[in-house]
Design an enzyme around this catalytic site. Structure first.
Site, PDB file in Angstrom:
ATOM      1  N   ASP A   1       0.855  -1.272  -0.031  1.00 38.48           N
ATOM      2  CA  ASP A   1       0.275   0.041   0.114  1.00 38.48           C
ATOM      3  C   ASP A   1       0.737   1.162  -0.011  1.00 38.48           C
ATOM      4  O   ASP A   1       0.824   2.220  -0.879  1.00 38.48           O
ATOM      5  CB  ASP A   1      -0.945  -0.122   1.305  1.00 38.48           C
ATOM      6  CG  ASP A   1      -0.396  -0.334   2.459  1.00 38.48           C
ATOM      7  OD1 ASP A   1       0.937  -0.611   2.661  1.00 38.48           O
ATOM      8  OD2 ASP A   1      -0.890  -0.462   3.432  1.00 38.48           O
TER       9      ASP A   1
ATOM     10  N   ASP B   1       7.044   3.790   3.523  1.00 37.70           N
ATOM     11  CA  ASP B   1       7.341   4.831   4.409  1.00 37.70           C
ATOM     12  C   ASP B   1       8.888   4.918   4.843  1.00 37.70           C
ATOM     13  O   ASP B   1       9.601   5.393   4.284  1.00 37.70           O
ATOM     14  CB  ASP B   1       6.334   4.467   5.476  1.00 37.70           C
ATOM     15  CG  ASP B   1       6.395   5.608   6.692  1.00 37.70           C
ATOM     16  OD1 ASP B   1       7.142   6.585   6.628  1.00 37.70           O
ATOM     17  OD2 ASP B   1       5.603   5.508   7.698  1.00 37.70           O
TER      18      ASP B   1
ATOM     19  N   LYS C   1       5.730   8.158   0.667  1.00 36.56           N
ATOM     20  CA  LYS C   1       5.871   9.109   1.182  1.00 36.56           C
ATOM     21  C   LYS C   1       7.126  10.053   0.636  1.00 36.56           C
ATOM     22  O   LYS C   1       8.326   9.336   0.270  1.00 36.56           O
ATOM     23  CB  LYS C   1       5.917   9.046   2.490  1.00 36.56           C
ATOM     24  CG  LYS C   1       4.673   8.505   3.116  1.00 36.56           C
ATOM     25  CD  LYS C   1       4.394   8.567   4.801  1.00 36.56           C
ATOM     26  CE  LYS C   1       3.059   8.361   5.050  1.00 36.56           C
ATOM     27  NZ  LYS C   1       2.820   8.175   6.354  1.00 36.56           N
TER      28      LYS C   1
ATOM     29  N   PHE D   1       0.143  11.096   7.865  1.00 40.21           N
ATOM     30  CA  PHE D   1      -0.707   9.924   8.048  1.00 40.21           C
ATOM     31  C   PHE D   1      -2.046   9.849   7.301  1.00 40.21           C
ATOM     32  O   PHE D   1      -2.839  10.807   7.530  1.00 40.21           O
ATOM     33  CB  PHE D   1      -1.026   9.599   9.469  1.00 40.21           C
ATOM     34  CG  PHE D   1      -1.644   8.183   9.975  1.00 40.21           C
ATOM     35  CD1 PHE D   1      -0.813   7.092   9.788  1.00 40.21           C
ATOM     36  CD2 PHE D   1      -2.977   8.014  10.049  1.00 40.21           C
ATOM     37  CE1 PHE D   1      -1.156   5.835  10.092  1.00 40.21           C
ATOM     38  CE2 PHE D   1      -3.560   6.862  10.148  1.00 40.21           C
ATOM     39  CZ  PHE D   1      -2.277   5.680  10.225  1.00 40.21           C
TER      40      PHE D   1
ATOM     41  N   ARG E   1     -10.351   1.539   6.031  1.00 43.63           N
ATOM     42  CA  ARG E   1      -9.840   0.777   4.907  1.00 43.63           C
ATOM     43  C   ARG E   1     -10.818   1.085   3.649  1.00 43.63           C
ATOM     44  O   ARG E   1     -10.601   0.958   2.444  1.00 43.63           O
ATOM     45  CB  ARG E   1      -9.655  -0.673   5.195  1.00 43.63           C
ATOM     46  CG  ARG E   1      -8.440  -1.177   6.189  1.00 43.63           C
ATOM     47  CD  ARG E   1      -8.145  -2.403   6.016  1.00 43.63           C
ATOM     48  NE  ARG E   1      -7.389  -2.838   7.201  1.00 43.63           N
ATOM     49  CZ  ARG E   1      -6.163  -2.776   7.236  1.00 43.63           C
ATOM     50  NH1 ARG E   1      -5.201  -2.073   6.371  1.00 43.63           N
ATOM     51  NH2 ARG E   1      -5.592  -3.041   8.377  1.00 43.63           N
TER      52      ARG E   1
HETATM   53  P1  5GP Z   1       7.543   0.867   6.456  1.00 44.98           P
HETATM   54  O1  5GP Z   1       8.009  -0.332   6.724  1.00 44.98           O
HETATM   55  O2  5GP Z   1       7.775   1.247   4.745  1.00 44.98           O
HETATM   56  O3  5GP Z   1       7.917   1.960   7.217  1.00 44.98           O
HETATM   57  O4  5GP Z   1       6.019   0.841   6.341  1.00 44.98           O
HETATM   58  C1  5GP Z   1       5.014   0.538   5.590  1.00 44.98           C
HETATM   59  C2  5GP Z   1       3.957   0.127   6.543  1.00 44.98           C
HETATM   60  O5  5GP Z   1       3.544   0.996   7.332  1.00 44.98           O
HETATM   61  C3  5GP Z   1       2.717   0.076   5.447  1.00 44.98           C
HETATM   62  O6  5GP Z   1       2.507  -1.197   4.712  1.00 44.98           O
HETATM   63  C4  5GP Z   1       1.674   0.707   6.107  1.00 44.98           C
HETATM   64  O7  5GP Z   1       0.910  -0.506   6.819  1.00 44.98           O
HETATM   65  C5  5GP Z   1       2.169   1.278   7.219  1.00 44.98           C
HETATM   66  N1  5GP Z   1       2.098   2.869   6.936  1.00 44.98           N
HETATM   67  C6  5GP Z   1       2.825   3.475   6.806  1.00 44.98           C
HETATM   68  N2  5GP Z   1       2.411   4.916   6.550  1.00 44.98           N
HETATM   69  C7  5GP Z   1       1.322   5.090   6.958  1.00 44.98           C
HETATM   70  C8  5GP Z   1       0.263   5.984   6.761  1.00 44.98           C
HETATM   71  O8  5GP Z   1       0.352   7.022   6.476  1.00 44.98           O
HETATM   72  N3  5GP Z   1      -0.992   5.353   6.792  1.00 44.98           N
HETATM   73  C9  5GP Z   1      -1.288   4.314   7.298  1.00 44.98           C
HETATM   74  N4  5GP Z   1      -2.617   3.780   7.542  1.00 44.98           N
HETATM   75  N5  5GP Z   1      -0.509   3.273   7.332  1.00 44.98           N
HETATM   76  C10 5GP Z   1       1.004   3.439   7.231  1.00 44.98           C
HETATM   77 MG    MG Z   2       1.135  -2.741   5.545  1.00 49.13          MG
END
Ligand code: 5GP
Ligand code: MG
Length: 192
Positions: free
Chosen positions: A113, A116, A144, A165, A178
């Site tokens: 999705d 981050d 992001k 967020f 969702r």
């Molecule tokens: P990463 O491992 O890249 O830091 O994070 C990825 C996961 O963190 C995504 O699959 C998602 O589940 C969650 N996440 C990161 N940023 C957001 C956000 O702005 N909103 C939501 N709902 N989930 C996020």
């Molecule tokens: Mg996720």
């Protein structure tokens, strides 16, 4: 639910248009070089693409994306738990349950999705590579505008968004939102 929304960042119509474009690129890259898919050659011995969505945030994106793909496609799910404690530093993501078994020699597309910190995608990539796919690409709906995210290798990106967020189009807050069709931010009162 609608009254919890602060701003609409990406409208459903723009999402639909972009998903269609992404699917076009993916179909071109995964389609066989001879121009005919395995199904066209009546040799459905191996899929053109095995899509591996990371649960649960990618389900809505997955459902739209795969219906735009004119390829012989299979789906194998991957669950990654992220630990984002508020008081402690993040322990990082971990695979929850089994890795898909039957990926050797397949052309695999990991779908998530949002990018981050990039840790989730990096872990998924590392684990799927252990299964010896013939080809491995990655696709995220959102990325992001953060250094960590922008530096993470990824092949297909739907939209770059500011570091806020967001929820909707599969993304949750505390398990909810969702099912919102647009990508939105929530009003501050929701978090208090
Ligand atoms: P990463 O491992 O890249 O830091 O994070 C990825 C996961 O963190 C995504 O699959 C998602 O589940 C969650 N996440 C990161 N940023 C957001 C956000 O702005 N909103 C939501 N709902 N989930 C996020
Ligand atoms: Mg996720």
């Amino acid at each position: 639910m609608e009254r919890h929304i602060d701003r609409v960042l990406i409208h459903r119509d723009d999402i639909a248009r972009r998903v269609d474009e992404l699917a076009g690129q993916i179909a071109e890259d995964f389609g066989s070089p001879s121009g005919g898919s395995a199904a066209d050659r009546f040799m459905p011995t191996r899929p053109d693409i095995t899509v591996v969505p990371i649960l649960a945030g990618s389900i809505v994106f997955l459902a739209d994306l795969m219906r735009c793909l004119p390829l012989m496609a299979r789906v194998r799910f991957l669950t990654v738990q992220s630990y984002t404690g508020r008081t402690t530093t993040s322990r990082g993501p971990a695979i929850d349950g089994e890795l898909p078994e039957d990926l050797a020699g397949n052309a695999v597309l990991i779908v998530d999705d949002i990018l981050d910190s990039g840790k989730t995608l990096a872990l998924a990539r590392e684990k799927i590579l252990e299964r010896s796919p013939a080809m491995l690409r990655t696709c995220v709906m959102l990325r992001k505008e953060l250094p960590e995210a922008m530096e993470t290798p990824v092949d297909y990106v739907g939209f770059d968004i500011p570091n806020e967020f967001v929820v909707g189009y599969g993304l949750d807050y505390d398990g909810y939102y969702r099912n919102l069709p647009d990508v939105v931010t929530l009003r501050p009162e929701v978090f208090s």
